[in-house]
Structure formats: structure tokens, C-alpha cells
Write an enzyme that holds these catalytic residues in place. Structure first.
Site, PDB file in Angstrom:
ATOM      1  CB  ALA A 160      -0.385  -0.252   1.298  1.00 49.09           C
ATOM      2  NE  ARG A 185      -8.039  19.330  -4.326  1.00 47.75           N
ATOM      3  CZ  ARG A 185      -7.731  18.440  -3.834  1.00 47.75           C
ATOM      4  NH1 ARG A 185      -6.434  18.188  -2.748  1.00 47.75           N
ATOM      5  NH2 ARG A 185      -7.723  17.090  -4.118  1.00 47.75           N
ATOM      6  CG  ASN A 203     -12.479   9.491  -3.141  1.00 44.96           C
ATOM      7  OD1 ASN A 203     -11.370   9.711  -3.627  1.00 44.96           O
ATOM      8  ND2 ASN A 203     -13.071  10.396  -3.228  1.00 44.96           N
ATOM      9  CE  LYS A 262      -3.087   8.270   1.415  1.00 43.20           C
ATOM     10  NZ  LYS A 262      -4.232   6.407   1.495  1.00 43.20           N
ATOM     11  CB  SER A 291      -8.018   7.827   4.310  1.00 47.75           C
ATOM     12  OG  SER A 291      -8.690   8.343   2.694  1.00 47.75           O
ATOM     13  CE  LYS A 325      -8.231  10.923  -7.185  1.00 48.18           C
ATOM     14  NZ  LYS A 325      -9.009  10.156  -6.205  1.00 48.18           N
ATOM     15  CE  LYS A 367      -1.410   4.021  -6.145  1.00 48.92           C
ATOM     16  NZ  LYS A 367      -1.032   3.301  -5.299  1.00 48.92           N
ATOM     17  CD  GLU A 425      -9.540  18.241  -7.502  1.00 44.78           C
ATOM     18  OE1 GLU A 425     -10.226  17.270  -6.237  1.00 44.78           O
ATOM     19  OE2 GLU A 425     -10.387  19.320  -7.422  1.00 44.78           O
ATOM     20  CB  VAL A 441     -12.715  16.253   1.316  1.00 47.53           C
ATOM     21  CG1 VAL A 441     -14.426  14.892   1.145  1.00 47.53           C
ATOM     22  CG2 VAL A 441     -13.357  17.392   0.688  1.00 47.53           C
TER      23      VAL A 441
END
Length: 312
Positions: A49, A223, A136, A53, A140, A95, A107, A226, A144
């Protein structure tokens, strides 16, 4: 990293005093082949993991994303094959599908590294290497919802990029279940995706405000890097996928470079009608968002005013 490990060690000792000694903490770096090899001694299973990110950070420092997400993954997988590990589950992100930013591109390359190494490992009788891809994970680190809650508690308006953006919503338990499912069911090179709910960013903000108070909303614009919606399966992957109930499995293309022997006369379908995205999955309304975010320990603890568990 040292501080997080120390906090986690103390949390485990407090919560699981009879078992905490079973956990071994190692300081290392996936970018360093030697430290990765040292960590593999007597290991049977790996859940990989380690990643950079955060999308805007990777946009400004793309080579750092390459060193961790691409080269680091290759280091882990080669060390696993050399050490005789049995199974490796790698964690990727939505993503990586149709990537438009440096994090997603790194990724996506990571996933290609996984498939290439999985093919070699299978030929050598080495570990089964597979991959999971998810959206998402609510609450985490760097996500957001904690930001929204902090802004509300400070009496400030919630800042959102674009209220019409859609994002997949998973809680930590769902993310863990996906990884466990992949661990049990994977064949070499498989990609696993969990069918996930989604919402617009606007409804997510309203859901958080419904629980913590309405301090207003301020739109700050997209941003760097995105997307308006995220993709868990591309059209090309979806046509190859196997529906396993709560999950999709995309098997690895096991063909070699000699395509002549695979030639098929007639029309070959290479992509589905549409990808599996956060805009065409089940979209939650505000009430659905409230129910969803209430499944997270972070939100429940914030509502009760309790300290949070250690972010591992």
C-alpha cells in the site's frame, strides 16, 4: 513515519496487550531495494500500500511519484519473488483509469508493472501477484470529510472545488473487504474492483453540514489534475470483466507478443458501451450520504467528541 509507528505501537499495546508483540515494526523505504529485501525475510503474504497519493503534490513533483509508486512497486515485487513469498496484493486507485494527472499516471504504470511481474512470477512458480483498485476511502488521511468537519468547527464555510464533481465513497471496512476478497480469490495478474456508491461533492458537503452544522459553502474551483468523475473500470476493462456479485474481476491478458497465433476472423469487441464511473454508478442523495458517512468511526467519534484511533 517514526512517529506514526510509535503511536500505532502504543495503541496496539493498549488495545491488544496479549497480541501486540506479534507486530514487528520496520523502518525502510520502498525506493531502496536493500531495505525492501531485508523486510521480506520469512514473510508469506504482502499487502503493498506504499504510495504517494496526493494529487496536487504529485503534479508539482512527478518524479517523486514515479520513484515511490512505480519503481518502489517494482522493488517490492522483485524482492517478493526472490524471497519466496506466496501472495502479493497491491493497492491501486480509480485515478489510474484514464489518468489525467501525475499521480494517476504513476499508478497506471504501477498496474502495468504489477501485471508484467505477475506474468513472470507465474512462469517461475513464484507468488500470486494481483491488484485492487478503489475510490476514495472516507476519512482517510488527507481526505475531504475531515477537512469539512474542521472548517465547520472553526466556524468557516466549507470549501469545495466543484459541486457537480462525483466521487466514489467507500468506508474503511469496505476497502479492507476488497483487499481480503482479492487475497482469497486472485489468479496471477487479476485486477479487482468493488461496486461502490458515489455522490456529488455538493451533496457530500450538504451531508456533512447536516450532521455538524451549516456554515455555508465557498467554491474554490478545480485543483491541479482533478477530474469531474472518477473511473473504476475503463470500457476496455469492463468488456473483459467477470461480475462476481459485489466485485468485478478483470483477468490478466495472458497472451505473449506473438499475436499471429491469436488471430480470430470476424468482428472482435474490444470495449464495452461505457466505463464504470462515479457518475453512472448508484448516486447517493444527501440523506444517503449522511447514512454512508455515519458508517465511519471518524465521523462517529467527532459527533461524540472522542479522540480518534491512530491513522496507520
Amino acid at each position: 513515519m517514526r512517529k506514526k509507528q510509535d503511536s500505532l505501537r502504543h495503541a496496539l499495546q493498549s488495545k491488544y496487550p496479549d497480541y501486540s508483540h506479534k507486530v514487528k515494526f520496520i523502518i525502510g523505504d520502498v525506493r531502496n531495494k536493500d531495505s525492501v529485501r531485508d523486510a521480506m525475510y520469512n514473510v508469506s503474504y504482502i499487502w503493498h500500500a506504499a504510495a504517494l497519493k496526493q494529487v496536487p503534490s504529485c503534479e508539482f513533483f512527478p518524479m517523486e511519484a514515479v520513484r515511490t509508486n512505480v519503481i518502489g512497486t517494482d522493488n517490492v515485487l522483485h524482492a517478493a519473488m526472490d524471497a519466496g513469498v506466496e501472495r502479493v496484493v497491491c493497492l491501486s486507485t480509480d485515478k489510474a483509469a484514464y489518468p489525467i494527472n501525475a499521480m494517476g499516471t504513476s499508478k497506471a504504470m504501477m498496474e502495468h508493472i504489477i501485471k508484467a511481474n505477475a506474468r513472470v512470477s507465474a512462469e517461475r512458480g513464484g507468488p500470486v501477484i494481483c491488484c485492487t483498485r478503489y475510490g476514495n476511502v472516507m476519512c482517510s488521511r488527507g481526505s475531504v470529510i475531515p477537512l469539512f468537519i474542521d472548517q465547520i468547527k472553526s466556524g468557516n464555510p466549507i470549501t469545495i472545488t466543484n459541486p457537480d464533481m462525483t466521487r466514489f465513497l467507500m468506508n474503511l471496512d469496505e476497502a479492507v473487504e476488497l483487499v481480503k476478497f482479492a487475497f482469497v480469490n486472485a489468479e496471477p495478474g487479476d485486477l479487482f474492483v468493488q461496486k461502490a456508491d458515489a455522490s456529488t461533492i455538493g451533496d457530500l458537503a450538504k451531508g456533512v453540514q447536516q450532521l455538524f452544522g451549516d456554515t455555508g459553502i465557498r467554491i474554490i474551483g478545480n485543483r491541479h489534475g482533478e477530474k469531474m468523475s472518477e473511473t473504476l473500470l475503463t470500457r476496455e476493462e469492463r468488456i473483459q470483466s467477470v461480475d462476481m456479485g459485489d466485485y468485478f474481476r478483470v483477468p490478466m491478458d495472458s497472451r505473449g507478443l506473438n499475436y499471429d497465433k491469436y488471430f480470430i476472423e470476424g468482428t472482435v469487441i474490444t470495449e464495452a458501451d461505457e466505463a464504470y464511473t462515479s457518475s453512472n454508478t448508484k448516486l447517493l442523495d444527501v440523506d444517503g450520504v449522511v447514512k454512508k458517512i455515519l458508517t465511519t468511526d471518524y465521523v462517529k467519534e467527532e459527533l461524540e467528541g472522542r479522540p480518534h484511533a491512530v491513522d496507520a
